[in-house]
Design an enzyme around this catalytic site. Structure first.
Site, PDB file in Angstrom:
ATOM      1  N   GLY A 144      -2.259   4.620  13.601  1.00  0.00           N
ATOM      2  CA  GLY A 144      -2.524   3.901  12.346  1.00  0.00           C
ATOM      3  C   GLY A 144      -2.284   2.413  12.517  1.00  0.00           C
ATOM      4  O   GLY A 144      -3.093   1.580  12.085  1.00  0.00           O
ATOM      5  N   GLY A 145      -1.168   2.073  13.158  1.00  0.00           N
ATOM      6  CA  GLY A 145      -0.827   0.670  13.360  1.00  0.00           C
ATOM      7  C   GLY A 145      -1.866  -0.041  14.199  1.00  0.00           C
ATOM      8  O   GLY A 145      -2.262  -1.169  13.902  1.00  0.00           O
ATOM      9  N   GLU A 152       5.079   9.301  22.436  1.00  0.00           N
ATOM     10  CA  GLU A 152       5.958   9.869  21.417  1.00  0.00           C
ATOM     11  C   GLU A 152       5.419  11.184  20.856  1.00  0.00           C
ATOM     12  O   GLU A 152       4.242  11.289  20.524  1.00  0.00           O
ATOM     13  CB  GLU A 152       6.105   8.868  20.265  1.00  0.00           C
ATOM     14  CG  GLU A 152       6.961   9.366  19.110  1.00  0.00           C
ATOM     15  CD  GLU A 152       6.847   8.492  17.861  1.00  0.00           C
ATOM     16  OE1 GLU A 152       5.713   8.171  17.447  1.00  0.00           O
ATOM     17  OE2 GLU A 152       7.890   8.134  17.301  1.00  0.00           O
ATOM     18  N   LYS A 177       0.895  -1.161   0.000  1.00  0.00           N
ATOM     19  CA  LYS A 177       0.000   0.000   0.000  1.00  0.00           C
ATOM     20  C   LYS A 177       0.940   1.220   0.000  1.00  0.00           C
ATOM     21  O   LYS A 177       1.641   1.460   0.980  1.00  0.00           O
ATOM     22  CB  LYS A 177      -0.887  -0.086   1.244  1.00  0.00           C
ATOM     23  CG  LYS A 177      -1.391   1.170   1.892  1.00  0.00           C
ATOM     24  CD  LYS A 177      -2.151   2.125   1.027  1.00  0.00           C
ATOM     25  CE  LYS A 177      -2.492   3.375   1.827  1.00  0.00           C
ATOM     26  NZ  LYS A 177      -1.352   4.253   2.094  1.00  0.00           N
ATOM     27  N   GLY A 226       4.929   2.652  10.985  1.00  0.00           N
ATOM     28  CA  GLY A 226       4.191   3.914  11.022  1.00  0.00           C
ATOM     29  C   GLY A 226       3.776   4.261  12.433  1.00  0.00           C
ATOM     30  O   GLY A 226       4.386   3.813  13.417  1.00  0.00           O
ATOM     31  N   SER A 227       2.713   5.036  12.513  1.00  0.00           N
ATOM     32  CA  SER A 227       2.299   5.596  13.801  1.00  0.00           C
ATOM     33  C   SER A 227       1.571   4.566  14.659  1.00  0.00           C
ATOM     34  O   SER A 227       1.015   3.583  14.151  1.00  0.00           O
ATOM     35  CB  SER A 227       1.376   6.791  13.555  1.00  0.00           C
ATOM     36  OG  SER A 227       0.183   6.333  12.961  1.00  0.00           O
ATOM     37  N   CYS A 258      12.027   6.959  14.421  1.00  0.00           N
ATOM     38  CA  CYS A 258      11.379   6.167  15.467  1.00  0.00           C
ATOM     39  C   CYS A 258      12.341   5.894  16.621  1.00  0.00           C
ATOM     40  O   CYS A 258      11.912   5.607  17.729  1.00  0.00           O
ATOM     41  CB  CYS A 258      10.871   4.858  14.885  1.00  0.00           C
ATOM     42  SG  CYS A 258      12.124   3.996  13.945  1.00  0.00           S
ATOM     43  N   GLU A 267       5.632  -1.943  13.377  1.00  0.00           N
ATOM     44  CA  GLU A 267       6.753  -1.242  14.019  1.00  0.00           C
ATOM     45  C   GLU A 267       6.296   0.186  14.223  1.00  0.00           C
ATOM     46  O   GLU A 267       6.080   0.917  13.257  1.00  0.00           O
ATOM     47  CB  GLU A 267       7.996  -1.305  13.128  1.00  0.00           C
ATOM     48  CG  GLU A 267       8.553  -2.699  12.973  1.00  0.00           C
ATOM     49  CD  GLU A 267       9.056  -3.282  14.282  1.00  0.00           C
ATOM     50  OE1 GLU A 267       9.474  -2.513  15.166  1.00  0.00           O
ATOM     51  OE2 GLU A 267       9.016  -4.515  14.426  1.00  0.00           O
TER      52      GLU A 267
HETATM   53  P1  NAP Z   1       1.128   6.543   9.582  1.00  0.00           P
HETATM   54  O1  NAP Z   1       0.424   7.825   9.480  1.00  0.00           O
HETATM   55  O2  NAP Z   1       0.633   5.561  10.580  1.00  0.00           O
HETATM   56  O3  NAP Z   1       1.088   5.918   8.112  1.00  0.00           O
HETATM   57  C1  NAP Z   1       1.656   4.648   7.787  1.00  0.00           C
HETATM   58  C2  NAP Z   1       0.776   3.968   6.733  1.00  0.00           C
HETATM   59  O4  NAP Z   1      -0.424   3.497   7.329  1.00  0.00           O
HETATM   60  C3  NAP Z   1       0.332   4.861   5.585  1.00  0.00           C
HETATM   61  O5  NAP Z   1       0.284   4.079   4.411  1.00  0.00           O
HETATM   62  C4  NAP Z   1      -1.054   5.278   5.999  1.00  0.00           C
HETATM   63  O6  NAP Z   1      -1.917   5.611   4.923  1.00  0.00           O
HETATM   64  C5  NAP Z   1      -1.553   4.015   6.669  1.00  0.00           C
HETATM   65  N1  NAP Z   1      -2.596   4.261   7.664  1.00  0.00           N
HETATM   66  C6  NAP Z   1      -2.451   4.985   8.813  1.00  0.00           C
HETATM   67  N2  NAP Z   1      -3.603   4.952   9.511  1.00  0.00           N
HETATM   68  C7  NAP Z   1      -4.475   4.199   8.808  1.00  0.00           C
HETATM   69  C8  NAP Z   1      -5.834   3.802   9.014  1.00  0.00           C
HETATM   70  N3  NAP Z   1      -6.507   4.185  10.088  1.00  0.00           N
HETATM   71  N4  NAP Z   1      -6.419   3.037   8.060  1.00  0.00           N
HETATM   72  C9  NAP Z   1      -5.746   2.656   6.965  1.00  0.00           C
HETATM   73  N5  NAP Z   1      -4.463   3.006   6.716  1.00  0.00           N
HETATM   74  C10 NAP Z   1      -3.831   3.763   7.622  1.00  0.00           C
HETATM   75  O7  NAP Z   1       2.670   6.751   9.944  1.00  0.00           O
HETATM   76  P2  NAP Z   1       3.718   7.808   9.320  1.00  0.00           P
HETATM   77  O8  NAP Z   1       3.332   9.191   9.689  1.00  0.00           O
HETATM   78  O9  NAP Z   1       3.916   7.496   7.905  1.00  0.00           O
HETATM   79  O10 NAP Z   1       5.087   7.451  10.048  1.00  0.00           O
HETATM   80  C11 NAP Z   1       5.576   8.126  11.186  1.00  0.00           C
HETATM   81  C12 NAP Z   1       5.488   7.211  12.395  1.00  0.00           C
HETATM   82  O11 NAP Z   1       6.152   5.993  12.086  1.00  0.00           O
HETATM   83  C13 NAP Z   1       6.174   7.733  13.649  1.00  0.00           C
HETATM   84  O12 NAP Z   1       5.328   7.507  14.736  1.00  0.00           O
HETATM   85  C14 NAP Z   1       7.436   6.886  13.754  1.00  0.00           C
HETATM   86  O13 NAP Z   1       7.924   6.731  15.060  1.00  0.00           O
HETATM   87  C15 NAP Z   1       6.988   5.606  13.158  1.00  0.00           C
HETATM   88  N6  NAP Z   1       8.091   4.846  12.615  1.00  0.00           N
HETATM   89  C16 NAP Z   1       8.398   3.652  13.180  1.00  0.00           C
HETATM   90  C17 NAP Z   1       9.467   2.923  12.700  1.00  0.00           C
HETATM   91  C18 NAP Z   1       9.831   1.613  13.326  1.00  0.00           C
HETATM   92  O14 NAP Z   1      10.585   0.869  12.719  1.00  0.00           O
HETATM   93  N7  NAP Z   1       9.333   1.280  14.487  1.00  0.00           N
HETATM   94  C19 NAP Z   1      10.220   3.398  11.618  1.00  0.00           C
HETATM   95  C20 NAP Z   1       9.867   4.613  11.047  1.00  0.00           C
HETATM   96  C21 NAP Z   1       8.779   5.321  11.563  1.00  0.00           C
HETATM   97  P3  NAP Z   1      -1.889   7.050   4.208  1.00  0.00           P
HETATM   98  O15 NAP Z   1      -0.916   6.910   3.090  1.00  0.00           O
HETATM   99  O16 NAP Z   1      -3.290   7.215   3.755  1.00  0.00           O
HETATM  100  O17 NAP Z   1      -1.474   8.069   5.236  1.00  0.00           O
END
Ligand code: NAP
Length: 507
Positions: A240-241, A386, A179, A236-237, A297, A260
Site C-alpha cells: 500500500g505504501g 515480512e 483518510k 501500513g503495508s 511492525c 512507515e
Molecule cells: P495497509 O493495508 O497498507 O493500509 C494502510 C492504509 O493505506 C489504509 O488506509 C488503506 O486503505 C490504504 N491503502 C493501502 N493500499 C492502498 C492503495 N493501493 N491505494 C490507496 N490506499 C491504500 O496496511 P495495514 O494492513 O493497515 O497495516 C499493517 C502493516 O502496517 C504491516 O505491514 C505493518 O508492519 C505495518 N505497520 C508499520 C508501522 C511502522 O511504524 N512502520 C506501524 C504499524 C504497522 P483501506 O482502508 O482501504 O484498506
C-alpha cells in the site's frame, strides 16, 4: 454515539454509498463511503485554515493539542469499547494505546512550547567584512501546509486519526486530512468527534482537521495527488505504501511521502549470550513474537545464531514457549488471510524446515516457527519479506563470517537487535557498522516491540522499513517531517515571523 459520516471542516457529511465495519462481537455499524469530491473539499478547507493556523502561536497550538487529548479521554470508555469490537484487541491494550495517544499529544504540546524544534539560527550582519559585507541571515523551521495522514490497522489510536502523524503535523502548524482506515471506521469516527470538540472549544479554523472514511481506494489515491496536499504521513503495508509513494513521486509537483512500512527486525544472538542464557532469550522472543498476535511492525521475526548444540537448545526452547500460546484473533479477515498465505510461502521455500506448525480458524493466528541455514537465507531473498503475524524464522550460520554475510544481506529494517554478553563485544563491534546502515534503531539485550515515545526515538529506517530514511514517525523528532527550513536575509524585525523577531531567543 457514532456519526457514521465524514468530518469535513467542521461539518459531518454523509453520502449515498455505505460500507460496514466487521466487529468481532455485536452488530456491524454503517459508514458513508468516501468520495474524491470530499477530498477536494477537505484539501481546500485545509489550505484556507493554514492561512491562520500556520501562523498561530506555539502557545495556541499547545493548548489545542492538550484539548484534543482531554476530549479523547472524556470519550475514553466509548473509544476503547469500539476499538476492542473492531480490532479484536484486548481492552488493556487499547486503554494503554489511548494513554500513548494522549501522551503523544501532550508531549508535542510541551515540545512546541519549548521551541527548540524551530532550530533557529542567526548569522549577524558583518557590514565591514572585506572583500564583501555579510547580510543579516536568520533561519527557522516553518510548517509546510496541509498534510494527508493514513493510519495503520494495528494501531487504531496511536497510529490513526489522532495518532503520531496527526499530532506531529498539528504541532508543526499544518492542517491535517485523515483518510480513515476501513478496518476501524467506528474508532476513527469517535476520535474525530473528540478533535471536532477541541476545534470548537479552542476556536481554531475548522479546516484544520478533516477525516474522510474509506471504503474506496480512490479516496486515498486522490488525496495524495491533490495539489494542495504538501506531504503524506503513512503507516501500513509495503504494498500500500509503495503504491501511494509512487503516486506522490509521479505528481507534476512531487511531494514527500513519509511511509512507515514493514520489517522483519532481525535479532543476532551472539555466542556468549546463546551459551549462557539461550533458553531465557528464546522465552522472551516467544513473548515478543506473539504479543498482539504478532501484529507489530517491530515484531522480531528472524533470529540469527551460530549452529551447534546451543543453537539446537535455543530452537527447542523457542518451540516449547511458542507451543503454549493459543490462537489469537487477527485484526481483519484480510490480515489473517495474508498471514496464512505467508506461513505457506515460508514453509514451501527450499531449505526451510518446520520447527512448529499449527492450524487455526480463518481470522485466528497461532505461532509458526521455521529454521533455515544462512546459505539458504542468502539464496532466497524472499525469506527476508515480512509476514505480518506470529511467525519466527531461525537462521543458523556456520560461523561469524556467515553471520556477517546475513547482516550484509538485510534490506532496510526498523530495528536490529543484539543479544550479547560481555565476552561477545568483539562480535558485536564487527556487526555494528553493518547494522547501523540497515536500521533506524539498534538495541541490545531486549526485544524491539514496545516503541518508547521520547526525544531520542527513531522509528524508521532505510527502505523498505520506510520510504524516507531521514525521518522518524515516533517521538518529538517526527515533527521535522512537516517543517522546512526558511532563510530570512536582511528581513526587518517588524516583518519577521514572531518566533524570529526581536532575536527570537537568539542574540
Ligand atoms: P495497509 O493495508 O497498507 O493500509 C494502510 C492504509 O493505506 C489504509 O488506509 C488503506 O486503505 C490504504 N491503502 C493501502 N493500499 C492502498 C492503495 N493501493 N491505494 C490507496 N490506499 C491504500 O496496511 P495495514 O494492513 O493497515 O497495516 C499493517 C502493516 O502496517 C504491516 O505491514 C505493518 O508492519 C505495518 N505497520 C508499520 C508501522 C511502522 O511504524 N512502520 C506501524 C504499524 C504497522 P483501506 O482502508 O482501504 O484498506
Amino acid at each position: 454515539m457514532l456519526r457514521g459520516t465524514h468530518l469535513i471542516a467542521g461539518q459531518w457529511i454523509g453520502g449515498e454509498k455505505t460500507f460496514t465495519n466487521r466487529p468481532v462481537a455485536g452488530d456491524a455499524d454503517t459508514f458513508a463511503v468516501g468520495t474524491v469530491g470530499l477530498v477536494d473539499k477537505a484539501a481546500r478547507a485545509a489550505e484556507e485554515a493554514f492561512r491562520s493556523y500556520g501562523y498561530s502561536s506555539r502557545a495556541e497550538r499547545a493548548a489545542f493539542l492538550r484539548a484534543i487529548a482531554s476530549e479523547i479521554n472524556a470519550r475514553g470508555d466509548e473509544i476503547t469499547a469500539m476499538g476492542c469490537r473492531e480490532t479484536g484487541l484486548p481492552e488493556a491494550r487499547l486503554v494503554g494505546e489511548r494513554g500513548r495517544t494522549t501522551g503523544q499529544l501532550n508531549q508535542f504540546a510541551d515540545h512546541v512550547e519549548a521551541g527548540d524544534y524551530l532550530d533557529r539560527r542567526h548569522d549577524p550582519a558583518l557590514p565591514d567584512r572585506a572583500p564583501l559585507p555579510r547580510p543579516d541571515i536568520r533561519m527557522m523551521q516553518r510548517p509546510i501546509g496541509p498534510v494527508a495522514v493514513f493510519g495503520a490497522s494495528n494501531f487504531p489510536l496511536a497510529f490513526s486519526t489522532a495518532g503520531g502523524d496527526t499530532a506531529a503535523a498539528l504541532a508543526a502548524g499544518c492542517p491535517v486530512v485523515v483518510k480513515g482506515h476501513s478496518a476501524h471506521p467506528g474508532t476513527s469516527d469517535l476520535v474525530a468527534q473528540a478533535i471536532d470538540a477541541a476545534i470548537r472549544a479552542r476556536g481554531v479554523h475548522p479546516g484544520v482537521f478533516s477525516q474522510i472514511q474509506g471504503g474506496d481506494r480512490a479516496v486515498g489515491q486522490a488525496l495524495v495527488q491533490h495539489p494542495l496536499i504538501r506531504a503524506v504521513g503513512f503507516t501500513g503495508s509495503l504494498a500500500g505504501g509503495r503504491a501511494l509513494f509512487d503516486l506522490c513521486a509521479a505528481r507534476p509537483e512531487p511531494i514527500p511521502f513519509f511511509g512507515e512500512l514493514g520489517s522483519v527486525n532481525p535479532m543476532f544472538i551472539l555466542d556468549g549470550a546463546l551459551a549462557s542464557r539461550g533458553g531465557e532469550i528464546a522465552a522472551g522472543w516467544a513473548g515478543s513474537l506473539t504479543m498482539g498476535a504478532g501484529q507489530f511492525c517491530t515484531n522480531p521475526g528472524v533470529a540469527v545464531v551460530i549452529d551447534g548444540p546451543e543453537a539446537k537448545a535455543f530452537a527447542d526452547a523457542a518451540r516449547a514457549a511458542l507451543e503454549k500460546t493459543g490462537a489469537q484473533t487477527m485484526l481483519t479477515d484480510g490480515i489473517a488471510d495474508a498471514y496464512h498465505r505467508g506461513t505457506d510461502r515460508i514453509a514451501a521455500t527450499k531449505g526451510v524446515q518446520d520447527v512448529l506448525t499449527t492450524t487455526c480458524d480463518m481470522r485466528n493466528a497461532t505461532p509458526y516457527l521455521f529454521s533455515t541455514t544462512a546459505a539458504e537465507w542468502l539464496a532466497n531473498a524472499e525469506l527476508g519479506e515480512e509476514v505480518f503475524g506470529p511467525l519466527g524464522l531461525i537462521v543458523t550460520a556456520r560461523d561469524m563470517d556467515e553471520v556477517i554475510a546475513v547482516a550484509r544481506s538485510l534490506r532496510g529494517q526498523l530495528t536490529c537487535t543484539l543479544h550479547m554478553d560481555d565476552a561477545d563485544s568483539a562480535q558485536a563491534r564487527a556487526l555494528m557498522p553493518i547494522l547501523e546502515r540497515k536500521a533506524g534503531r539498534l538495541l541490545a539485550n531486549g526485544f524491539p516491540t514496545g516503541v518508547e515515545v521520547c526525544d531520542a526515538m527513531v522509528h524508521g529506517g532505510p527502505y523498505p522499513a520506510s520510504t524516507n530514511f531521514g525521518a522518524t514517525s515516533v517521538g518529538t523528532l517526527s515533527i521535522r517531517r512537516f517543517l522546512r527550513p526558511v532563510c530570512y536575509q536582511n528581513i526587518p524585525p517588524d516583518v519577521l515571523p514572531e518566533d524570529l523577531a526581536q532575536g527570537g531567543g537568539l542574540s
